[in-house]
Design a protein around this motif. Structure first.
Motif, short mmCIF file in Angstrom:
data_model
loop_
_atom_site.label_atom_id
_atom_site.label_comp_id
_atom_site.label_asym_id
_atom_site.label_seq_id
_atom_site.Cartn_x
_atom_site.Cartn_y
_atom_site.Cartn_z
N UNK A 151 67.22 44.93 108.76
CA UNK A 151 66.33 43.90 108.99
C UNK A 151 65.21 44.85 109.89
N UNK A 152 65.57 45.67 110.91
CA UNK A 152 64.57 46.32 111.47
C UNK A 152 63.71 47.22 110.49
N UNK A 153 64.24 48.08 109.67
CA UNK A 153 63.80 48.93 108.66
C UNK A 153 62.57 47.84 107.88
N UNK A 161 54.35 34.20 107.93
CA UNK A 161 55.56 34.64 107.37
C UNK A 161 56.64 33.77 107.01
N UNK A 162 57.32 34.21 105.82
CA UNK A 162 58.70 33.35 105.54
C UNK A 162 59.81 33.73 106.40
N UNK A 163 60.75 32.71 106.51
CA UNK A 163 61.86 33.13 107.33
C UNK A 163 62.45 34.35 107.27
N UNK A 164 62.47 35.11 105.98
CA UNK A 164 63.29 36.40 106.02
C UNK A 164 62.47 37.42 106.55
N UNK A 165 60.95 37.37 106.38
CA UNK A 165 60.07 38.21 106.87
C UNK A 165 59.98 38.05 108.28
N UNK A 166 59.90 36.93 108.86
CA UNK A 166 60.05 36.74 110.19
C UNK A 166 61.14 37.19 110.99
N UNK A 167 62.29 37.00 110.48
CA UNK A 167 63.57 37.65 110.96
C UNK A 167 63.50 39.18 111.31
N UNK A 168 62.98 39.78 109.99
CA UNK A 168 62.74 41.38 109.93
C UNK A 168 61.74 41.84 110.98
N UNK A 179 56.46 35.15 119.89
CA UNK A 179 55.81 35.43 118.76
C UNK A 179 56.25 34.72 117.64
N UNK A 180 57.71 34.37 117.61
CA UNK A 180 58.29 33.71 116.71
C UNK A 180 57.44 32.65 116.06
N UNK A 191 60.56 40.19 113.74
CA UNK A 191 61.34 40.12 114.93
C UNK A 191 62.02 41.15 115.32
N UNK A 192 63.05 41.58 114.30
CA UNK A 192 64.14 42.42 114.76
C UNK A 192 63.52 43.87 115.00
N UNK A 193 62.32 44.31 114.34
CA UNK A 193 61.58 45.43 114.48
C UNK A 193 60.91 45.26 115.83
N UNK A 194 60.07 44.45 116.10
CA UNK A 194 59.50 44.43 117.35
C UNK A 194 60.33 44.24 118.65
N UNK A 195 61.67 43.75 118.59
CA UNK A 195 62.51 43.90 119.68
C UNK A 195 63.12 45.05 119.85
N UNK A 196 62.79 46.16 119.00
CA UNK A 196 63.40 47.61 119.14
C UNK A 196 62.49 48.21 120.23
N UNK A 197 61.19 47.61 120.40
CA UNK A 197 60.45 48.24 121.74
C UNK A 197 60.67 47.75 122.77
N UNK A 198 61.66 46.81 123.21
CA UNK A 198 61.87 46.17 124.31
C UNK A 198 63.06 47.11 124.87
N UNK A 199 62.93 47.16 126.26
CA UNK A 199 64.00 48.10 127.01
C UNK A 199 65.54 47.54 126.88
#
Length: 114
Positions: free
Chosen positions: A33-35, A97-104, A77-78, A106-114
Motif C-alpha cells: 500500500x505504501x509503494x 481519490x477512490x477508496x483504494x487510492x485513498x488507503x494507499x 486529510x482522509x 494515507x499509508x504512504x503519508x503515514x510513513x513520515x510520522x514519527x
C-alpha cells in the motif's frame, strides 16, 4: 579486518550517502500500500510537492509531504482526499481519490510520522 586509511574515509562516507539517497524512496515505502501511495504521489503530486524525505517542493507554496504531519494530523486529510481537495490557491488541481487510492496515499503519508 580491513582498515581504511583516513584518505579513503571521506570517499566511503560519500558512497554510503549516495546509497542511502538512492534507496530513500523504497526505504520510505515498504508495504504494498505504501509503494502504491508513493507511485500515486509521483504521478499526481510530485510536480508541485516534495514527496520524499529530502529536497524542496518544485512549487514553493506546496508543502513537502514530509512536513504535513507537523502542521496537522495526517488522518485529517482522509476526508478531504475522499471528498475532493479544494485548495486556497488556484494552482492546486481539484481531485478526488477512490477508496483504494485513498488507503494507499494515507499509508504512504503515514510513513513520515514519527
Amino acid at each position: 579486518m580491513v582498515r581504511k586509511s583516513s584518505r579513503q574515509l571521506p570517499k566511503l562516507v560519500i558512497e554510503l550517502g549516495a546509497i542511502v539517497l538512492c534507496a530513500g524512496d523504497s526505504a520510505l515505502a515498504q508495504s504494498p500500500a505504501e509503494r502504491r501511495g508513493l507511485r500515486f504521489a509521483r504521478l499526481h503530486c510530485a510536480q508541485c510537492h516534495a514527496i520524499v524525505a529530502v529536497g524542496e517542493s518544485p512549487l514553493t507554496i506546496a508543502p513537502p509531504f514530509r512536513t504535513l504531519h507537523l502542521k496537522f494530523p495526517i488522518e485529517s486529510l482522509r476526508r478531504r482526499l475522499a471528498e475532493g481537495i479544494v485548495a486556497d490557491h488556484p494552482t492546486m488541481p481539484q481531485f478526488r481519490l477512490d477508496p483504494d487510492q485513498l488507503a494507499d496515499v494515507m499509508a504512504y503519508l503515514q510513513t513520515f510520522e514519527p
